[in-house]
Design a protein around this motif. Structure first.
Motif, PDB file in Angstrom:
ATOM      1  N   TYR A 242       0.835  -1.198   0.000  1.00  0.00           N
ATOM      2  CA  TYR A 242       0.000   0.000   0.000  1.00  0.00           C
ATOM      3  C   TYR A 242       0.871   1.249   0.000  1.00  0.00           C
ATOM      4  CZ  TYR A 242      -3.151   3.632   1.554  1.00  0.00           C
ATOM      5  OH  TYR A 242      -3.858   4.798   1.648  1.00  0.00           O
TER       6      TYR A 242
ATOM      7  N   SER B   5       0.284   3.146  -3.453  1.00  0.00           N
ATOM      8  CA  SER B   5      -0.808   4.087  -3.281  1.00  0.00           C
ATOM      9  C   SER B   5      -0.305   5.385  -2.656  1.00  0.00           C
ATOM     10  CB  SER B   5      -1.868   3.428  -2.406  1.00  0.00           C
ATOM     11  OG  SER B   5      -3.105   3.952  -2.674  1.00  0.00           O
TER      12      SER B   5
ATOM     13  N   SER C 132      -8.643   0.278  -5.006  1.00  0.00           N
ATOM     14  CA  SER C 132      -7.294   0.366  -4.435  1.00  0.00           C
ATOM     15  C   SER C 132      -7.322   0.077  -2.936  1.00  0.00           C
ATOM     16  CB  SER C 132      -6.641   1.715  -4.749  1.00  0.00           C
ATOM     17  OG  SER C 132      -7.224   2.727  -3.984  1.00  0.00           O
TER      18      SER C 132
END
Lengths: 420, 296, 271
Positions: A377, A381, B256
């Protein structure tokens, strides 16, 4: 009559296999058609040596492999052997899904031939080998010789100062930029390489476990790259570039330098003349050291596998010295066996950039902190979003570094508390 | 007689049963399971997760900038895409509703984009917007619309237009086909009668075409809105939500959250909010449709 | 003047629809070494069919096409049949619980499917319906039926109710009246509905990726993703496969468009 019956029974017994057929499930995740072909050849060899064992090969598309495998495993549809990229290791090993390979390695003679680095990265999680690496991906600097010649440059930059100066000269050519920045997905390696090389250290944490990313050195490093972009030395639209855009930019000469792994060669050779590009060691920072990132991938066995011995045999077939060499011919990765470095496969001029890096004591291959929980992550991201904001001037470099450090600190605490 | 009554009473249920049973088993039950994640701490592959945490995820939402940005983008993305798809789709349907030589061929060709899988459409448009391998930036520059021939997908102020254009391209045929089918069902003699009464083309369009198309328009616009709001493929392929979240919509954000953070609990909470918003919207459209179709 | 304007508008629509497809075609015939160097040219200086021959001979695309055709056609048939029945009930009957049925169908369209992938996987795996074409048909039919039903409802509503009532007066059963009189009148609608469901199934990516993993049951969109490996994307082959995939879908449009343009004339209704 009884004799004939006995013979008949004997004949029947002889015609059935000694034991029931076993099916092993093998999942490939970094799939490409050529690789899958090689994998199937290795598997065929294994099946020939293990009558009664059948291997079902599933090749997942890289673009969706992560989602797919996670969903399968979460739903209890668990394969026996899986190709394990470094990024995923902590997720599966940390959650107790993978078999500890210590015992298998201890009784496997070929384990002696593995180089130290391979043995070290195998033990990334909890100091236990949850995977057997098959190869390394070390970043180096690809440069476009044709564009360099046009700009009156004869050789690749050796230091980051030179890289910036070269980029500035190239940017004066119409429609050209110096550096192919990867501002989008997968950009974290670039940030780390520039950051660490400017900071002069590739430590992500202080001894007390807090992140170093807010230290002046790292902030100077990320600022350096942001300035490179803001000063027009990387294409303006590279803020959203992923792998394909970066490579397309490099092929076409829109930007003349890019950091990449050896496996990018496979794609590059198809599209560029060999005399038009070269590979050089990663440029050095102010303290005369360079910190290219080092990735790896390998094979793991799932703990839930019902045929672990057979699964281990399969791993050995794939990753023993012979299988490994055939495999890395396809993957382009650098070898895990000490002896393989002398194989003719790696002797071409193009590989010299990487072996020069490996031989130079001032080049420090840098492992990403992939063992931290939540690293995927972080990389895919959080870093993408905040680094794009910083490149676009929406936030200051220091703010970005603070966000990264905060996440890494939290993650490190989780790791320290975690069950291992 | 009573048997006949019974048969009459259960008739509608017999017609709806196959669809309904299938939908309940394959969609509704998994949906309820999925929604229940919103109230649990569910991290994929984490054996220690799974605790009931009540409304914690929804409280987290209130302070989540990513969520609010995505919500704003979802509204822009959905409203712009659907308005353009509908407007252009209606125009195309009206054009195709007239006889002209080669109509069949033109119709089939203009409908072709619909047959291109979403993610391939995204890829093709991402190529076109890339100045190295596509022509659009150069054309837009030539027309004076872009200061430099650059990729709009990398410009936070323009990036959302990339997926919107791709989505409009891809979605026009949807409206064109449905509306054309509806137009074809309007009996010609109504128009003839109106012409005799002296109604011009615009009046005929307003008084005959629009009211008779209204039920189809209401249902297709509503469903299309809902789908577009949930449609993340183009965005994931073209921009991955970037740069700096400029193109992140709720459904790509949910993707996501689910597959990068592996936080299925939180992803479900965001999905639940999206569901409630869309339900409210659908209810409004249904009320409107009712008002339009019920005579008097 | 009006006619000129109309042709101009149609030409614009055609250009807009076809240009990206033309670009896919162009990429698919560009040799690898010119892919980027001549990236902005409208047509490459050399063309090659090697991407097409590679796709057909060296990949499993023929198999993927076959799978996609089976899944899409089966889904189109099943969903259109189920939806016609439901849409007819919606348009002709008032019945207890109707609002609930409509509500259930609507709700299933209103959330990102990512959320239900895992539950559906758990549901189908024990039934042996993961890694199977039948499983995909089941999921696609369930997902497409609500929209198809609403669409069919709106088409049925355009057909006057007295038509089947008159037939029922003459002694026909309702089902007989529907099949013989109403359905033929809604042929354009049936064709459009079937076309939508077909193309939706044809291009669906998420479920085919997540539910199926072996190549034997892969559909075409999942196969396309196979060209994306970690270190390069074979755009030439990918676009070649994309162009090839347009052929059956384009053919399908040609087939259904006969019904779309045929339409209803006043005479047909009276006749």
């Amino acid at each position: 009559m009884p004799k004939r019956a006995a013979l008949l029974i004997l004949a029947l017994l002889a015609s059935t296999p000694a034991r029931a057929d076993t099916t092993l499930r093998l999942v490939e995740v970094l799939s490409s058609p050529e690789r899958t072909e090689t994998l199937k050849e290795l598997v065929a060899g294994y099946e020939a040596a293990h009558p009664g064992t059948h291997v079902e090969v599933t090749s997942l598309s890289w673009g969706s492999a992560f989602e797919k495998l996670a969903t399968m495993v979460a739903a209890g549809d668990i394969p026996d052997v899986v190709e394990m990229p470094d990024r995923w290791l902590s997720l599966y090993a940390g959650n107790g899904q993978l078999e500890d390979l210590s015992a298998y390695l201890a009784r496997w003679p070929d384990a002696q031939g593995l180089n130290e680095r391979a043995l070290a990265v195998a033990r990334t999680v909890g100091d236990r080998p949850y995977m057997l690496p098959y190869g390394f991906y070390l970043r180096a600097l690809y440069y476009n010789k044709a564009v360099f010649r046009q700009a009156g440059l004869n050789e690749p930059p050796r230091t980051l100062d030179e890289l910036r100066a070269d980029a500035a000269r190239i940017a004066q050519l119409p429609g050209k930029s110096g550096y192919c920045l990867r501002g989008g997905p997968g950009g974290l390696n670039g940030w780390v390489m520039f950051g660490a090389s400017i900071a002069g250290s590739n430590d992500f944490f202080h001894e007390d476990g807090t992140s170093t990313l807010t230290d002046p050195g790292w902030v100077a490093g990320t600022t350096w790259l942001i300035d490179l972009y803001k000063d027009g030395l990387a294409p303006r639209d590279s803020v959203n570039w992923g792998f394909n855009e970066v490579v397309a930019g490099f092929y076409t000469g829109a930007c003349a330098m890019v950091d990449q792994d050896p496996d990018a060669l496979i794609a590059l050779k198809q599209r560029m003349k060999p005399e038009d590009f070269g590979v050089a060691p990663w440029p050095k920072g102010p303290n005369s050291k360079a910190y290219p990132t080092l990735g790896y991938a390998g094979w793991s066995i799932f703990k839930k596998s019902e045929h672990k011995e057979l699964a281990w045999d399969l791993v050995v077939a794939l990753n023993g010295p012979a299988g490994n060499l055939a495999w890395n011919k396809r993957t382009g990765a650098l070898p895990v066996y000490t002896a393989a470095a002398h194989d003719p496969q790696y002797s071409g001029t193009i590989y010299q950039g990487w072996f020069a890096e490996l031989a130079d004591p001032d080049v420090v291959p840098t492992l990403m902190p992939t063992g931290l929980p939540g690293f995927a992550y972080f990389a895919d991201s959080l870093v993408v979003r905040s680094s794009q904001q910083a490149l676009l001037g929406q936030i200051a470099p220091l703010t970005m570094n603070k966000q990264w450090a905060a996440y890494l600190n939290k993650s490190r605490r989780k790791q320290a508390e975690g069950v291992q | 007689m009573s048997r006949r009554r019974l048969a009459l009473a259960i008739e509608p249920y017999l017609y709806t049963a196959p669809s309904l049973l299938l939908i309940i088993a394959v969609m509704l039950v998994p949906l309820l399971t999925g929604l229940s994640y919103a109230f649990h701490d569910i991290i994929l592959l984490d054996p220690l997760s799974g605790d009931f945490i009540g409304l914690d995820h929804f409280r987290e939402l209130l302070d989540d900038d990513g969520f609010w940005t995505a919500l704003r983008n979802t509204v822009t993305w959905t409203a712009t895409s659907v308005a353009l798809q509908f407007g252009l789709g209606l125009a195309l349907a009206l054009l195709l509703n007239q006889a002209f030589p080669g109509r069949g061929l033109v119709q089939a060709l203009t409908f072709l984009p619909w047959a291109v899988p979403g993610f391939l459409s995204g890829l093709a448009w991402a190529w076109l917007f890339n100045p190295v391998i596509g022509t659009l930036p150069h054309w837009l520059h030539g027309l004076g619309l872009l200061a430099r021939p650059e990729n709009i997908l990398s410009d936070p102020h323009l990036a959302l237009w990339g997926p919107i254009v791709a989505n409009v391209w891809w979605g026009i045929p949807f409206f064109a086909i449905t509306l054309l089918a509806a137009l074809q069902s309007i009996p010609q003699d109504i128009y003839e009668a109106a012409s005799i009464d002296g109604a011009g083309p615009w009046l005929r369009f307003r008084r005959i075409t629009l009211p008779l198309l209204a039920p189809t328009i209401a249902i297709t616009v509503m469903l299309r809105t809902v789908w577009v709001a949930n449609f993340a493929e183009l965005i994931v392929v073209m921009t991955k939500g970037g740069p700096a979240d400029a193109t992140q919509i709720l459904s790509s954000y949910i993707f996501s959250l689910a597959f990068q953070r592996l936080d299925f609990g939180y992803a479900s909470a965001v999905a639940a909010v999206l569901l409630v918003l869309l339900l409210a919207y659908a209810a409004a459209v249904m009320v409107l449709r009712h008002a339009l179709t019920e005579p008097g | 003047m009006v006619r000129l304007f109309r042709y101009l508008a149609l030409a614009t629509f055609l250009a807009f629809a076809l240009f990206p497809l033309f670009w896919m075609l162009k990429v698919s015939v560009t040799p690898d070494d010119l892919m980027y160097g001549e990236g902005v040219r409208l047509w490459p200086s050399r063309v090659t069919l090697v991407h097409y021959t590679d796709v057909l001979r060296r990949t499993q695309f023929p198999l993927f096409f076959r799978n996609s055709l089976i899944v899409s056609a089966a889904t189109a048939l099943l969903a259109t049949a189920a939806a016609s029945a439901t849409g007819y009930a919606f348009s002709r009957f008032r019945f207890r619980g109707k609002a609930w049925v409509v509500g259930v169908m609507l709700v299933t369209q209103m959330f990102p499917l990512v959320i239900i992938v895992a539950p559906i996987f758990r549901l189908l795996a024990p039934l042996g319906l993961t890694n199977s074409l039948a499983g995909l048909v089941l999921v696609y039919t369930a997902f497409n039926t609500p929209f198809a039903a609403f669409l069919m409802q709106s088409f049925f509503e355009a057909v006057p109710k007295d038509l089947e009532e008159a037939a029922m007066m003459d002694g026909a059963t309702r089902l007989g009246a529907v099949v013989r009189i109403i359905l033929p009148l809604t042929l354009p609608g049936l064709a459009a509905t079937g076309g939508f469901v077909f193309t939706a199934a044809w291009s669906e990516l998420l479920f085919t990726l997540m539910l199926n993993s072996s190549a034997a049951v892969s559909t075409f969109p999942a196969g396309l993703l196979g060209f994306v490996s970690k270190f390069s994307v074979d755009f030439g082959q990918m676009m070649a496969a994309g162009v090839l995939a347009l052929l059956p879908a384009g053919l399908f449009f040609f087939l259904i468009q006969r019904y779309l343009v045929q339409g209803l004339t006043a005479g047909a209704v009276k006749g």
